[in-house]
Scaffold this active site. Structure first.
Site, PDB file in Angstrom:
ATOM      1  N   LEU A  64      -1.517   8.504  14.758  1.00 40.77           N
ATOM      2  CA  LEU A  64      -2.645   8.315  15.922  1.00 40.77           C
ATOM      3  C   LEU A  64      -3.995   7.732  15.169  1.00 40.77           C
ATOM      4  O   LEU A  64      -4.127   7.696  13.912  1.00 40.77           O
ATOM      5  CB  LEU A  64      -2.942   9.829  16.122  1.00 40.77           C
ATOM      6  CG  LEU A  64      -1.821  10.440  17.422  1.00 40.77           C
ATOM      7  CD1 LEU A  64      -1.857  11.764  17.488  1.00 40.77           C
ATOM      8  CD2 LEU A  64      -1.646   9.810  18.596  1.00 40.77           C
ATOM      9  N   PRO A  65      -4.795   7.306  15.996  1.00 43.73           N
ATOM     10  CA  PRO A  65      -5.711   6.419  15.380  1.00 43.73           C
ATOM     11  C   PRO A  65      -7.092   7.191  15.041  1.00 43.73           C
ATOM     12  O   PRO A  65      -7.928   6.369  14.363  1.00 43.73           O
ATOM     13  CB  PRO A  65      -6.058   5.333  16.502  1.00 43.73           C
ATOM     14  CG  PRO A  65      -5.783   6.121  17.686  1.00 43.73           C
ATOM     15  CD  PRO A  65      -4.694   7.175  17.499  1.00 43.73           C
ATOM     16  N   THR A  94      -3.784   8.797   8.899  1.00 39.30           N
ATOM     17  CA  THR A  94      -4.768   9.258   7.821  1.00 39.30           C
ATOM     18  C   THR A  94      -6.169   9.861   8.387  1.00 39.30           C
ATOM     19  O   THR A  94      -6.887   9.326   9.331  1.00 39.30           O
ATOM     20  CB  THR A  94      -5.273   7.609   7.352  1.00 39.30           C
ATOM     21  OG1 THR A  94      -4.180   6.956   6.908  1.00 39.30           O
ATOM     22  CG2 THR A  94      -6.200   8.027   6.065  1.00 39.30           C
ATOM     23  N   LYS A 169      -3.649   9.741  -0.122  1.00 38.66           N
ATOM     24  CA  LYS A 169      -3.970   8.558   0.626  1.00 38.66           C
ATOM     25  C   LYS A 169      -5.138   7.971   0.642  1.00 38.66           C
ATOM     26  O   LYS A 169      -5.164   6.826   0.364  1.00 38.66           O
ATOM     27  CB  LYS A 169      -3.515   8.966   2.114  1.00 38.66           C
ATOM     28  CG  LYS A 169      -3.815   7.977   2.972  1.00 38.66           C
ATOM     29  CD  LYS A 169      -3.098   6.699   3.063  1.00 38.66           C
ATOM     30  CE  LYS A 169      -3.524   5.946   4.324  1.00 38.66           C
ATOM     31  NZ  LYS A 169      -2.706   4.421   4.192  1.00 38.66           N
ATOM     32  N   LYS A 238     -13.096   3.761   8.652  1.00 41.70           N
ATOM     33  CA  LYS A 238     -12.359   5.179   8.780  1.00 41.70           C
ATOM     34  C   LYS A 238     -11.996   5.736   7.463  1.00 41.70           C
ATOM     35  O   LYS A 238     -12.594   6.709   6.683  1.00 41.70           O
ATOM     36  CB  LYS A 238     -11.464   5.424   9.815  1.00 41.70           C
ATOM     37  CG  LYS A 238     -10.778   6.702   9.772  1.00 41.70           C
ATOM     38  CD  LYS A 238      -9.781   6.951  10.909  1.00 41.70           C
ATOM     39  CE  LYS A 238      -8.579   6.194  10.357  1.00 41.70           C
ATOM     40  NZ  LYS A 238      -7.365   6.901  10.325  1.00 41.70           N
TER      41      LYS A 238
HETATM   42  P1  NAD Z   1      -2.826   2.084  16.835  1.00 41.25           P
HETATM   43  O1  NAD Z   1      -4.203   1.896  17.397  1.00 41.25           O
HETATM   44  O2  NAD Z   1      -2.352   0.714  16.653  1.00 41.25           O
HETATM   45  O3  NAD Z   1      -2.026   2.962  17.364  1.00 41.25           O
HETATM   46  C1  NAD Z   1      -2.319   4.401  17.784  1.00 41.25           C
HETATM   47  C2  NAD Z   1      -1.344   4.673  19.095  1.00 41.25           C
HETATM   48  O4  NAD Z   1      -1.894   5.987  19.346  1.00 41.25           O
HETATM   49  C3  NAD Z   1      -1.627   3.767  20.193  1.00 41.25           C
HETATM   50  O5  NAD Z   1      -0.455   3.468  20.773  1.00 41.25           O
HETATM   51  C4  NAD Z   1      -2.444   4.725  21.293  1.00 41.25           C
HETATM   52  O6  NAD Z   1      -2.293   4.434  22.502  1.00 41.25           O
HETATM   53  C5  NAD Z   1      -1.945   6.150  20.697  1.00 41.25           C
HETATM   54  N1  NAD Z   1      -2.622   7.124  21.249  1.00 41.25           N
HETATM   55  C6  NAD Z   1      -4.332   7.204  20.934  1.00 41.25           C
HETATM   56  N2  NAD Z   1      -4.618   8.506  21.395  1.00 41.25           N
HETATM   57  C7  NAD Z   1      -3.426   9.205  21.797  1.00 41.25           C
HETATM   58  C8  NAD Z   1      -3.477  10.275  22.348  1.00 41.25           C
HETATM   59  N3  NAD Z   1      -4.373  11.345  22.459  1.00 41.25           N
HETATM   60  N4  NAD Z   1      -2.010  10.767  22.785  1.00 41.25           N
HETATM   61  C9  NAD Z   1      -0.874   9.950  22.641  1.00 41.25           C
HETATM   62  N5  NAD Z   1      -1.084   8.860  22.162  1.00 41.25           N
HETATM   63  C10 NAD Z   1      -2.335   8.277  21.625  1.00 41.25           C
HETATM   64  O7  NAD Z   1      -3.168   2.482  15.169  1.00 41.25           O
HETATM   65  P2  NAD Z   1      -2.192   2.164  13.922  1.00 41.25           P
HETATM   66  O8  NAD Z   1      -2.539   0.904  13.408  1.00 41.25           O
HETATM   67  O9  NAD Z   1      -0.767   2.469  14.389  1.00 41.25           O
HETATM   68  O10 NAD Z   1      -2.614   3.400  12.893  1.00 41.25           O
HETATM   69  C11 NAD Z   1      -2.116   4.795  13.238  1.00 41.25           C
HETATM   70  C12 NAD Z   1      -2.467   5.596  11.754  1.00 41.25           C
HETATM   71  O11 NAD Z   1      -1.829   5.153  10.743  1.00 41.25           O
HETATM   72  C13 NAD Z   1      -4.013   5.843  11.718  1.00 41.25           C
HETATM   73  O12 NAD Z   1      -4.290   6.953  11.188  1.00 41.25           O
HETATM   74  C14 NAD Z   1      -4.050   4.637  10.557  1.00 41.25           C
HETATM   75  O13 NAD Z   1      -5.354   4.961   9.711  1.00 41.25           O
HETATM   76  C15 NAD Z   1      -2.904   4.926   9.668  1.00 41.25           C
HETATM   77  N6  NAD Z   1      -2.218   3.527   9.089  1.00 41.25           N
HETATM   78  C16 NAD Z   1      -2.380   2.353   9.641  1.00 41.25           C
HETATM   79  C17 NAD Z   1      -1.825   1.301   9.083  1.00 41.25           C
HETATM   80  C18 NAD Z   1      -2.024  -0.255   9.538  1.00 41.25           C
HETATM   81  O14 NAD Z   1      -1.660  -0.927   8.745  1.00 41.25           O
HETATM   82  N7  NAD Z   1      -2.119  -0.451  10.737  1.00 41.25           N
HETATM   83  C19 NAD Z   1      -1.339   1.420   7.497  1.00 41.25           C
HETATM   84  C20 NAD Z   1      -1.446   2.779   7.115  1.00 41.25           C
HETATM   85  C21 NAD Z   1      -1.808   3.959   7.790  1.00 41.25           C
END
Ligand code: NAD
Length: 302
Positions: A64-65, A94, A169, A238
């Site tokens: 989740l974001p 994270t 992390k 973040k």
């Molecule tokens: P993203 O915004 O692409 O995806 C988040 C998803 O969660 C979206 O599809 C959104 O619709 C859904 N969502 C949001 N609120 C929700 C809720 N209440 N119920 C259900 N679904 C919900 O984000 P991301 O880039 O996939 O990142 C996700 C996590 O992974 C974050 O914590 C980020 O820090 C971590 N992360 C990301 C990366 C990267 O390269 N993107 C790398 C390592 C870690």
């Protein structure tokens, strides 16, 4: 294994897909229906809420974001905490150790084990199954889910202290955030004095200045100016803010982290939260009056 997966975004979608490909049975949920439809087309069952999923499976993973999203999905109304069947909540997001401990304590009151499992390695790593997976939680619970997590990449057991995976992390992402900005400054400095940034990156990658910024991010997204690495500035900010908070909560004042935090605040102010984090070079270029890379040879601004 029957697994619930919530949050099918840039990271969640490829991770959920890899679980299906590895033979696991997935029930998925996302607030965006289109994301669920894409997974359903690959064989997943769409759930109707975090509680609905947690009524059906023992193991729920989330990606989740925001901290708030993890807290709400885990412990809010209609959340995992209300599920009848769920035994363990694995957070791949994270969120920092303080929020992880808060969620751990709230879920413990409902006899649900919280397992930290933040990941590093970006969208490409999620697609290829080459992430670093940093797990903390009770050892027996870790052993129960280790094989499923191994589908995402290399799994590390950090310890049983709640939030320990998050601290690991944040240390990693602080380094990644720092290397990105430092590489931008180094390449802008060289460009300003007339060096070719593509040659600079080749030299750095053969020398001691190499990092994932020079090895992956510059060749793929900065030099061609595609700025499409797949990680938003909002998520980077973040992570950096969480790292600085983590240091302060330990009574530490760390100068590089504070400076890196201030610079990322400039990037989010100037480029916007939804910009790709590789756009961090733009305010640095602007201040220097140069543009790095692009289709033509880079040039110093007149
Ligand atoms: P993203 O915004 O692409 O995806 C988040 C998803 O969660 C979206 O599809 C959104 O619709 C859904 N969502 C949001 N609120 C929700 C809720 N209440 N119920 C259900 N679904 C919900 O984000 P991301 O880039 O996939 O990142 C996700 C996590 O992974 C974050 O914590 C980020 O820090 C971590 N992360 C990301 C990366 C990267 O390269 N993107 C790398 C390592 C870690």
């Amino acid at each position: 294994m029957d697994i619930g997966f919530i949050g099918l975004g840039k990271m969640g979608f490829p991770m959920a897909r890899r679980l299906i490909e590895a033979g696991h049975t997935l029930t998925v949920f996302d607030t965006q229906k289109a994301a669920m439809d894409r997974l359903a087309a690959l064989g997943a069952t769409a759930g109707t809420s975090p509680k609905d999923i947690s009524d059906k499976v023992e193991t729920v993973m989330v990606s989740l974001p925001s901290l708030q999203a993890s807290l709400e999905v885990a412990t809010g109304k209609g959340g995992v905490i209300e599920g009848r069947r769920v035994k363990r909540f694995i957070d791949l997001s994270t969120i920092g150790s303080q929020m992880a401990v808060k969620i751990h304590d709230l879920l413990a009151s409902a006899n649900i084990v919280q397992i930290d499992s933040p990941v590093s390695g970006g969208v490409a790593g999620a697609e290829k199954g080459t992430l670093a997976v940093m797990v903390s939680g009770p050892r027996a619970e870790f052993e129960a889910v280790k094989a499923a997590l191994a589908v995402f990449g290399k799994v590390f057991y950090i310890g049983d202290k709640p939030g320990a995976g998050q601290t690991m992390k944040l240390a990693n992402n602080f380094l990644s955030a720092t290397a990105m900005l430092a590489t931008c400054e180094a390449v802008v400095m060289g460009t300003k004095s007339g060096l070719d940034p593509a040659v600079m990156i080749d030299v750095i990658n053969a020398g001691s200045g190499m990092s994932t910024a020079s090895r992956d991010k510059f060749p793929r997204s900065v030099l061609p100016r595609s700025f499409d690495y797949g990680f938003t500035t909002a998520l980077m900010v973040k992570d950096v803010r969480l790292a600085v908070e983590e240091m302060r909560s330990l009574g530490l004042s760390m100068e590089v982290a504070e400076a890196v935090g201030r610079l990322w605040d400039v990037v989010i102010r100037e480029q916007g939260a939804e910009s790709d984090f590789t756009e961090a070079i733009k305010p640095i270029e602007k201040a220097a009056g140069v543009v790095v890379g692009g289709a033509k040879r880079s040039h110093a601004a007149k």
